[in-house]
Design a protein around this motif. Structure first.
Motif: not given
Lengths: 279, 279
Positions: A66-80, A35-39, A82-87
Motif C-alpha cells: 500500500f501507499d502511505l504518507c508517514w513521517r516516522h520509521d517503519e518500526a513505529t508504523l508497525a506498532r501503530a 480501516e486501521a491504515l485510514a485511521r 498493531q495498536a489499531w488492529l484487532p487481536e
C-alpha cells in the motif's frame, strides 16, 4: 512528508473473518486493515494482498502492499498499526519498498499448509486450526498421490467459485513445486496414544479458489483407501470440477509464506536452512 | 436404573470462563458441566473437580466425579454430554467408578504446565495459551532455581487469595515431585529465528491458589538475572506472600494431568514411557 510504498508482513486467525477480500457489510481482513491504515493516514488507503483466503482460512505469511504518507520509521508504523488492529491480526514487519512493489503481482510463489487432526482425543486449543478426521489415513499412499500434483497442470478439477464448473473452458494452469505430507507432534495439547497431526505442505506459483482444500480432500480419499494414488492424475486430466470431491473444511488451512524475488535472492545458505526448519 | 458414581476426564479453554468453581451469575466450568448433566439427568447434579483453576487458566487433564442415573453405556454418556457442552469444553472419557471415588480427595498428585512465548514474532494461534515475555531468559539459571522447589515446603510465600498474606499463620506445606523447564517448538505457527516456547512442568500432591503462576514469575525473575537461583530458597523460608512477585498471567497455565492410585498402579512400563512423551 512523502507518499511511499510499503510492504506489510502479517498474520490472522481466519475464524471471525468472511475471508480476506473486502466485501460491503462483512468483516474481512482487507476491510480491517484498510480501516486501521485510514485511521493512521487520515485518508482512505487501498491495499493489495498477496493471497486470497476464504472465510475461516488462517495466515501467518500474508503480505500486503500500500501507499502511505508517514513521517516516522517503519518500526513505529508497525506498532501503530498493531495498536489499531484487532487481536486476531498480528503485524510481523513493515518495510519501505520501491514504488513498483506489488504484493500480489510481484509474488514468485505461495506456500500453504493444511493440518488434519488424527488424534484419539478431540482437539481443544487447536480446534480452530485443524480438520478432525476420525478415520485411519494411509500416509504413504497420500505421499505417493501428492507426487502427481508436481509440475504444471490445468487445475480446473480442483477450482471452486465457478472456475472449474462445466462451463469453465479457460485452461487454469498452475505449477506445483512442493507437495508433501509431514507428521507434526502438536506439543501444546495431548493427542492420545499413537495419534498426531498430519500436515500437507504445498507450494505453487499461484492457486485457484479452494484449490488447496480440494487437493487435500482428494488426497484424503486416497488415504482412506477409497481411491488409488493414480486417481489424482485422472482428476487432473478430467478438467471438470465435478470429478473431484468437495473441499476440505477451511479451518485446517494456513497461508504459510509468500516469496518475492528479493526474498529468494537475499537468502543465504544459513537463512535458507532456517527457513526450512521454520515450521 | 441405578444411581452410579462416574469419573469424567475432560478439558477446557479457560479464556471465557470465570474459573472452574461455580459462582452465581458467572460462566464457570463447574456451572456449565452441572448444567449439561442436569439436562441429561432431569434433576440437579453436583460435581467435584480435581483441580481448581482461576479465570483464564486452561485444562486438558481435569477430572470430575458425580452421581448419575443413566440407562446407557459410558461411551453414550460421553457423547451426550459433549453434545450439551459448549465448544470450549471437550469430553475425553467417562468411566463408572466405585461409590468411594472422589475427584479431588482421591487424587494422588497434579501436574501443571506453564508456557512462555519467547518468539521474535508475536503469537497468533497460540496467543490465548502463552505468556509472551519479550526479554531474554537464562534457562539454565531457571532450571537451577526450580530445584529449590523440590521436596516439602511451606508455600505461603507463593499463595494467593489471602492464604499467604501477613495474617496467614497456618503452615501450607506441599510436596513438589517435579519442577523442570523444557523447550518446545510449537510447529503450528512460526516463532521467528532462534525463538521458542519455554515450558515449566511442575507436579505436586496439591497446589495453593495462584501457586504455579507465582512460582513461574519468581523463576522468570531469576531468568532475567534480577535474582540468584538461591533466592527461591529465601522466598520459601520467608513464608510471606509479600516477598514474592505477583503471579504470571493465567493464559499460560494448563492443568495437564491429575493422577489417582489406580492410574499409577495400572501403568505398565510401556504406558509410563508413553506418558512421559505425552507432551
Amino acid at each position: 512528508m512523502v507518499r511511499q510504498r510499503y510492504r506489510l508482513d502479517f498474520g490472522y486467525e481466519g475464524t471471525a473473518f468472511s475471508g480476506s477480500q473486502r466485501q460491503p457489510g462483512l468483516r474481512t481482513v482487507q476491510g480491517v486493515l484498510e480501516e486501521a491504515l485510514a485511521r493512521l493516514a487520515g485518508e482512505p488507503v487501498r491495499v493489495a494482498l498477496a493471497g486470497r483466503t476464504d472465510a475461516g482460512v488462517h495466515a501467518v505469511g500474508q503480505v500486503a502492499s500500500f501507499d502511505l504518507c508517514w513521517r516516522h520509521d517503519e518500526a513505529t508504523l508497525a506498532r501503530a498499526l498493531q495498536a489499531w488492529l484487532p487481536e486476531d491480526v498480528v503485524v510481523y514487519r513493515v518495510a519501505r519498498m520501491p514504488a513498483g512493489f506489488h504484493a500480489r503481482r510481484g509474488a514468485v510463489d505461495r506456500e500453504y499448509r493444511y493440518r488434519i487432526w488424527q488424534g484419539e482425543q478431540p482437539p481443544l486449543f487447536l480446534r480452530r486450526f485443524v480438520w478432525r478426521f476420525a478415520g485411519l489415513l494411509d500416509l504413504r499412499a497420500m505421499q505417493e498421490a501428492a507426487q502427481f500434483f508436481l509440475g504444471s497442470h490445468d487445475f480446473r478439477s480442483f477450482a471452486g467459485h465457478g472456475l472449474g464448473g462445466p462451463k469453465a473452458t479457460t485452461p487454469r494452469v498452475r505449477t506445483i513445486t512442493m507437495a508433501e505430507w509431514h507428521l507434526l507432534s502438536p506439543v501444546v495439547e495431548p493427542v492420545g496414544t499413537g495419534a498426531q497431526i498430519v500436515e500437507f505442505r504445498v507450494r505453487a506459483n499461484g492457486f485457484l479458489p479452494q484449490m488447496v482444500r480440494t487437493m487435500v480432500s482428494a488426497l484424503v480419499r486416497v488415504g482412506t483407501g477409497a481411491a488409488e494414488p493414480s486417481w489424482i492424475s485422472e482428476l487432473l486430466e478430467r478438467c471438470d470440477r465435478r470429478a473431484a470431491p468437495p473441499p476440505a473444511p477451511p479451518g485446517g488451512l494456513v497461508l504459510w509464506r509468500v516469496r518475492y524475488p528479493e526474498d529468494i535472492a537475499l537468502a543465504t545458505p544459513a537463512s535458507r536452512a532456517d527457513e526450512e526448519s521454520r515450521g
